[in-house]
Design a protein around this motif. Structure first.
Motif, PDB file in Angstrom:
ATOM      1  N   MET A 145      40.238  21.508 -33.365  1.00 40.30           N
ATOM      2  CA  MET A 145      39.340  22.233 -34.255  1.00 40.30           C
ATOM      3  C   MET A 145      39.868  23.646 -34.483  1.00 40.30           C
ATOM      4  O   MET A 145      40.412  24.267 -33.565  1.00 40.30           O
ATOM      5  CB  MET A 145      37.932  22.267 -33.663  1.00 40.30           C
ATOM      6  N   CYS A 150      34.184  25.809 -39.225  1.00 39.16           N
ATOM      7  CA  CYS A 150      35.109  25.105 -38.339  1.00 39.16           C
ATOM      8  C   CYS A 150      35.720  23.953 -39.116  1.00 39.16           C
ATOM      9  O   CYS A 150      35.013  23.225 -39.819  1.00 39.16           O
ATOM     10  CB  CYS A 150      34.376  24.564 -37.115  1.00 39.16           C
ATOM     11  N   LEU A 201      37.711  20.461 -38.594  1.00 40.05           N
ATOM     12  CA  LEU A 201      38.162  19.413 -37.688  1.00 40.05           C
ATOM     13  C   LEU A 201      39.539  19.012 -38.183  1.00 40.05           C
ATOM     14  O   LEU A 201      39.681  18.209 -39.101  1.00 40.05           O
ATOM     15  CB  LEU A 201      37.174  18.237 -37.706  1.00 40.05           C
ATOM     16  N   ALA A 215      31.499  22.581 -32.134  1.00 36.69           N
ATOM     17  CA  ALA A 215      31.572  23.363 -33.373  1.00 36.69           C
ATOM     18  C   ALA A 215      30.289  24.157 -33.592  1.00 36.69           C
ATOM     19  O   ALA A 215      30.332  25.378 -33.780  1.00 36.69           O
ATOM     20  CB  ALA A 215      31.851  22.435 -34.561  1.00 36.69           C
TER      21      ALA A 215
END
Length: 175
Positions: free
Chosen positions: A97, A105, A107, A133
């Protein structure tokens, strides 16, 4: 509209961008017996080996293009959060992340080795990713998948609560 040429030595993929603005899963789900997760630091070689093992079938190349210095900087950056999924003492999965954008955030990487699929790892991995997150106070969690990825990826992300927001074509050198 139309058909576009892809230069020799390149491949094209349709990229779907997805996002969520609030977690959709419990904070944590249990992993199957024998499976552990760790966010202990990885050295370049261990990271590259796992990246290849997880992403090789899907033409993951991004991190393989990083020289040692750039990769080490990424792996030591506090805005990069990396989780490794292990079956006993074997690394089988990866969650990466990126928190470099304020309030967001990405991924960046999410996957498991092909021989580990179908064993109930996806949902606990995603619950971990969402929990980590949103615990940092983000307002947007994003992920991208493409037509070269596992054909189940887009459906999985949608079932986990992500909403598609746009599509694009990516053209890159054939690895």
């Amino acid at each position: 509209e139309g058909i576009y040429d892809v230069p020799n030595g390149h491949v094209a993929a349709v990229v779907t961008h997805l996002e969520m603005t609030a977690p959709t899963m419990p904070a944590r789900l249990p992993f199957p017996d024998g499976i552990t997760v760790s966010n202990a630091p990885l050295d370049n070689g261990t990271y590259r080996d796992l990246f290849r093992a997880v992403g090789g079938p899907w033409l993951w190349t991004s991190r393989l293009l990083f020289n040692d210095r750039r990769l080490a900087a990424l792996l030591s950056d506090p805005k990069t959060v990396l989780w490794v999924v292990r079956d006993a003492d074997r690394d089988i999965g990866l969650i990466e992340m990126d928190f470099s954008k304020a309030g967001e955030c990405e991924l960046v990487l999410f996957g498991i080795m092909a021989d580990a699929t179908g064993k109930g790892l996806g949902k606990p991995m995603m619950a971990l990713a969402q929990s980590e997150a949103f615990a940092r106070g983000i307002s947007r969690f994003e992920v991208h998948t493409c037509s070269l990825d596992d054909p189940r990826a887009l459906g999985f992300y949608r079932r986990m609560g992500f909403t598609p927001i746009k599509r694009a074509i990516e053209i890159f050198p054939d690895p």
